[in-house]
Design a protein around this motif. Structure first.
Motif, short mmCIF file in Angstrom:
data_model
loop_
_atom_site.label_atom_id
_atom_site.label_comp_id
_atom_site.label_asym_id
_atom_site.label_seq_id
_atom_site.Cartn_x
_atom_site.Cartn_y
_atom_site.Cartn_z
N ASP A 111 -6.74 5.55 -1.49
CA ASP A 111 -6.96 6.16 -3.11
C ASP A 111 -6.62 5.67 -3.91
O ASP A 111 -7.04 5.92 -4.98
CB ASP A 111 -7.25 7.02 -3.12
CG ASP A 111 -6.44 8.53 -3.62
OD1 ASP A 111 -5.28 8.03 -2.03
OD2 ASP A 111 -6.65 9.13 -4.21
N VAL A 112 -4.74 4.79 -3.90
CA VAL A 112 -4.61 4.55 -5.23
C VAL A 112 -4.29 3.46 -5.06
O VAL A 112 -4.26 2.70 -4.12
CB VAL A 112 -2.77 5.60 -5.31
CG1 VAL A 112 -3.53 7.03 -5.87
CG2 VAL A 112 -2.28 5.81 -4.51
N ALA A 148 0.95 -1.07 -0.13
CA ALA A 148 0.10 0.11 0.00
C ALA A 148 0.78 1.50 -0.10
O ALA A 148 2.45 1.04 0.67
CB ALA A 148 -1.13 -0.06 1.50
N VAL A 149 0.53 2.58 -0.84
CA VAL A 149 1.31 3.86 -0.32
C VAL A 149 1.53 3.59 0.78
O VAL A 149 -0.43 4.31 0.97
CB VAL A 149 0.46 3.95 -1.92
CG1 VAL A 149 1.42 5.97 -1.98
CG2 VAL A 149 1.25 4.09 -3.23
N PRO A 150 2.04 4.14 1.53
CA PRO A 150 1.27 4.75 2.80
C PRO A 150 0.46 7.13 2.73
O PRO A 150 1.51 7.39 1.80
CB PRO A 150 2.95 5.70 3.18
CG PRO A 150 3.84 4.59 2.65
CD PRO A 150 3.11 4.22 0.97
#
Length: 170
Positions: free
Chosen positions: A154-155, A148-150
């Protein structure tokens, strides 16, 4: 990334640059001197560099630069984690006119060889060019994990390619 993400520049014509600014701020805060593996300081209270920037240029004559001569920037890379067990390729860019000529492959390989050891390179699966490029650069021994992108639920998660680069001999 705007071709993949659809992101438009801000009102001032620039794209997001938080990571670049963080790298430059960190670089400005250190001396840039390499210290030994124990992180010993040089007696002047300086910290070892944790980021490194690379800029690749070519002669304008060689690129068909419309009669313009002299060195032209064609690629850059930012590496972080020089003081950590794993180096991270934080940014990598090749100008469009220099793509598909081996410039990116050569620059990426040179950057990876410059700091042997474990590496991680993040990219988005939607960026088909990066998803094809990085495994070719990495060779045979690599793996990919999605994270996951910290701060960005939403991305989609980033793909993180992991590899290890050996020390050059001779």
């Amino acid at each position: 990334m705007s071709a993949v993400s659809g992101e438009l520049p801000g009102p001032d014509g620039t794209f997001r640059d938080e990571r670049l600014r963080a790298a430059l701020d960190e670089i400005d805060g250190v001396d840039g001197i390499e210290h030994d593996a124990q992180g010993d300081e040089d007696g002047r209270g300086r910290r070892p560099a944790v980021w490194r920037g690379y800029l690749a240029t070519v002669d304008g004559d060689a690129t068909g630069a419309g009669g313009r001569t002299g060195e032209r920037p064609v690629a850059f890379a930012l590496v972080r984690g020089l003081d950590a067990p794993t180096r991270v390729l934080s940014a990598f860019f090749v100008v469009r006119a220099a793509r598909q000529q081996g410039v990116g492959r050569d620059v990426a390989a040179a950057v990876l060889r410059d700091v042997p050891g474990p590496w991680e390179i993040a990219f988005q699966d939607a960026n088909a060019a990066a998803a094809a490029f990085w495994p070719r650069v990495a060779g045979d021994a690599w793996s990919v994990a999605h994270r996951a992108v910290p701060g960005r639920p939403d991305v989609p998660p980033d793909a993180w390619l992991s590899l290890s680069v050996g020390r050059a001999v001779g």
